[in-house]
Scaffold this active site. Structure first.
Site, short mmCIF file in Angstrom:
data_model
loop_
_atom_site.label_atom_id
_atom_site.label_comp_id
_atom_site.label_asym_id
_atom_site.label_seq_id
_atom_site.Cartn_x
_atom_site.Cartn_y
_atom_site.Cartn_z
N LYS A 1 11.88 51.09 4.61
CA LYS A 1 10.53 51.14 4.04
C LYS A 1 10.25 49.81 3.38
O LYS A 1 11.17 49.15 2.89
CB LYS A 1 10.42 52.25 2.98
CG LYS A 1 9.01 52.72 2.75
CD LYS A 1 8.56 53.60 3.89
CE LYS A 1 7.19 54.20 3.66
NZ LYS A 1 6.97 55.33 4.58
P1 NAD Z 1 -4.02 55.76 3.32
O1 NAD Z 1 -3.97 54.55 2.47
O2 NAD Z 1 -4.64 55.70 4.67
O3 NAD Z 1 -4.73 56.96 2.54
C1 NAD Z 1 -4.38 57.32 1.24
C2 NAD Z 1 -5.48 58.19 0.68
O4 NAD Z 1 -5.10 58.61 -0.64
C3 NAD Z 1 -6.82 57.46 0.56
O5 NAD Z 1 -7.86 58.37 0.86
C4 NAD Z 1 -6.85 57.09 -0.92
O6 NAD Z 1 -8.18 56.92 -1.41
C5 NAD Z 1 -6.18 58.31 -1.52
N1 NAD Z 1 -5.65 58.07 -2.86
C6 NAD Z 1 -5.08 56.95 -3.34
N2 NAD Z 1 -4.78 57.12 -4.65
C7 NAD Z 1 -5.17 58.37 -4.97
C8 NAD Z 1 -5.13 59.14 -6.16
N3 NAD Z 1 -4.64 58.63 -7.30
N4 NAD Z 1 -5.60 60.40 -6.14
C9 NAD Z 1 -6.10 60.92 -5.01
N5 NAD Z 1 -6.19 60.25 -3.85
C10 NAD Z 1 -5.72 58.98 -3.83
O7 NAD Z 1 -2.49 56.26 3.40
P2 NAD Z 1 -1.86 57.25 4.47
O8 NAD Z 1 -1.27 56.44 5.56
O9 NAD Z 1 -2.83 58.34 4.75
O10 NAD Z 1 -0.63 57.82 3.64
C11 NAD Z 1 -0.75 58.93 2.74
C12 NAD Z 1 0.64 59.51 2.51
O11 NAD Z 1 1.20 59.89 3.77
C13 NAD Z 1 1.64 58.55 1.88
O12 NAD Z 1 2.52 59.27 1.04
C14 NAD Z 1 2.41 58.03 3.07
O13 NAD Z 1 3.70 57.56 2.73
C15 NAD Z 1 2.48 59.27 3.92
N6 NAD Z 1 2.74 59.01 5.34
C16 NAD Z 1 1.90 58.26 6.10
C17 NAD Z 1 2.17 58.05 7.45
C18 NAD Z 1 1.27 57.31 8.37
O14 NAD Z 1 1.49 57.37 9.59
N7 NAD Z 1 0.24 56.64 7.88
C19 NAD Z 1 3.36 58.59 8.01
C20 NAD Z 1 4.20 59.37 7.20
C21 NAD Z 1 3.86 59.57 5.87
#
Ligand code: NAD
Length: 451
Positions: free
Chosen positions: A141
């Site tokens: 990561k």
């Molecule tokens: P992203 O940046 O696309 O979206 C994150 C979302 O969370 C946004 O809508 C943002 O506005 C919101 N957010 C940020 N701070 C916040 C808060 N304090 N309260 C409420 N909402 C808040 O990120 P993502 O890729 O969707 O990732 C989200 C989660 O999923 C993370 O934990 C990431 O590690 C996990 N994840 C993502 C992927 C992937 O393929 N993108 C894969 C596995 C896990």
């Protein structure tokens, strides 16, 4: 070196202060305890979860230390030119947890809270996720500590290219393969891939996954994590004798992952009663039009002002009465402080590490099952694996083949978890961790110790 008069062992600092190079070279002369490099709240959560499952496997202390601590990490401080002409120093990290099962794989995030300890916990979870799914990778990561909401497109590109160039010596299709995570997506992966390719002198699509299809990406990757979480929610509900249609759903986070889950569950007949992003939450017990929410965000970037329901606070929305609560934003959102007030029938952890160990205990006592992050968000790395395999074969698979294989991988993992839960008489998180840890431990044991 003289002993202290109070009989206590001298501290590392006292030893270093008292005697030149010889004492500095003694290992006891250092103040950092084993594992101290990774200290952070998220590392504490990861270690607690790991130990609960390692207890089920009766792993000894040596095996735990070997499996827990990341193999290596890079901390890079680098300058980036802002649009104003000002130079800003940023810090980026890449933690590679284990190579026992293959090259490492894991996302790159841009967020204000990125730290070495956070990346270490997330890298450990990536190792366990890959092991649970049977993918030939260890976990990694990385990320850059910055506020992506305050960076222009040009600044994002300069941050990405400079960070990628710092990582060139330690990444590659056979070494470590980055992917999207918070605030990164196809655009950043294109810049990452191009920067790496320029450095090594040949196009190397397999160095990252999550690329646009025209650059060697795969059908289905963009939606894979959200679709995977939806498939896992369906599989879990089926085991609980419930179903998605007419279920009330609350989703925290409306980005890469949360927005896809909202759409997938909505299309399957769920009633979406709460949505939330960094700017705030919208709640509507009668249900919201998710297509309208997506259109709103496409135009306004954030959910703030979306007229589909009443405004609510980010923290308060987690307590919205619902059947399925999906944390899809940040870590440590469900804690000892709010777990007793959650009003849901199932938690599906689309985010990594959204539930603390203390909250786990409260939810278990309340009989609220959790589909753990190791499974619930594993759709992303699974389709990333398909993308990496296609890049190596220079042969593109069809979209139908990808979604069928994704479903097969996730349902098989759910089956392994259910079997482990029954054998050890534990919840799905400990069961999933036990399956994964046993697999990594077996690989490490067979490879033995070099030299
Ligand atoms: P992203 O940046 O696309 O979206 C994150 C979302 O969370 C946004 O809508 C943002 O506005 C919101 N957010 C940020 N701070 C916040 C808060 N304090 N309260 C409420 N909402 C808040 O990120 P993502 O890729 O969707 O990732 C989200 C989660 O999923 C993370 O934990 C990431 O590690 C996990 N994840 C993502 C992927 C992937 O393929 N993108 C894969 C596995 C896990």
């Amino acid at each position: 070196m003289a002993d202290r008069e109070d009989g206590a062992a001298p501290s590392g600092r006292e030893r270093r202060g008292s005697g030149g190079w010889d004492s500095v070279l003694e290992t006891e002369a250092y103040d950092v305890a084993p594992g101290g490099e990774w200290r952070s709240e998220l590392w504490r959560v990861a270690v607690t979860q790991f130990n609960r499952a390692a207890d089920l496997l009766s792993l000894d202390a040596d095996a735990r230390a070997r499996l827990l601590e990341p193999r290596r990490a890079i901390v890079a401080n680098f300058p980036v030119r802002r649009d104003s002409g000002e130079i800003q120093s940023l810090t980026g990290y890449r933690v590679q947890h284990t190579f026992a099962l293959g090259p490492t794989k894991g996302g790159v995030r841009y967020a204000p809270g990125v730290s070495l300890g956070e990346c270490a916990a997330l890298a450990l979870w990536m190792s366990l996720k890959c092991a649970l799914l049977g993918l030939p990778f260890g976990g990694a990561k990385g990320g850059v500590r910055c506020d992506p909401n305050r960076l222009s497109v040009g600044e994002m590109e300069r941050v990405t290219r400079r960070f990628a160039s710092e990582l060139v010596p330690v990444i590659g299709p056979d070494q470590d393969i980055p992917a999207p995570d918070m605030a990164t997506g196809e655009r950043e992966m294109s810049w990452f891939m191009d920067t790496y390719s320029q450095h090594v002198g040949q196009p190397t699509p397999g160095v990252v996954t999550g690329k646009p299809i025209v650059l060697g990406g795969t059908a289905g990757r963009r939606a894979a994590t959200g679709l995977g979480a939806t498939i896992c929610a369906e599989a879990a509900l089926e085991r609980l004798g419930r179903g998605v249609p007419a279920s009330r759903v609350a989703i925290q986070g409306f980005g890469n992952v949360g927005a896809v889950i909202a759409k997938e569950l909505y299309d399957r007949g769920a009633t979406v009663v709460a949505l939330c992003d960094v700017t705030g939450a919208v709640v509507n017990p009668a249900g919201m039009d998710v297509d309208a929410a997506l259109a709103w965000v496409a135009e306004n970037r954030f959910l703030r002002g979306f007229p589909g329901g009443a405004e609510a606070t980010r923290d308060g929305m987690l307590e919205t009465p619902c059947d399925i609560l999906v944390p899809a934003a940040l870590e440590c959102q469900i804690t000892a402080e709010n777990a007793a007030r959650l009003d849901c029938g199932l938690v599906v952890e689309a985010a990594n590490g959204p539930t603390t160990p203390e909250a786990d205990e409260i939810l278990a006592a309340r009989n609220i099952p959790i589909v753990p992050d190791l499974l619930a968000n594993a759709g992303g790395v699974t389709v990333s694996y398909f993308e990496w395999a296609q890049d190596r074969q220079h042969y593109a698979w069809q979209a139908e083949e990808i979604s069928a294989r994704l479903r097969g991988h996730l349902e098989a993992a759910m089956e392994r978890i259910a079997e482990s839960a029954e054998r050890h008489e534990v919840g799905w998180r400990e069961a999933a961790q036990a399956v994964a840890i046993a697999r990594v431990a077996e690989a490490a044991r067979l490879r033995s110790v070099y030299p």
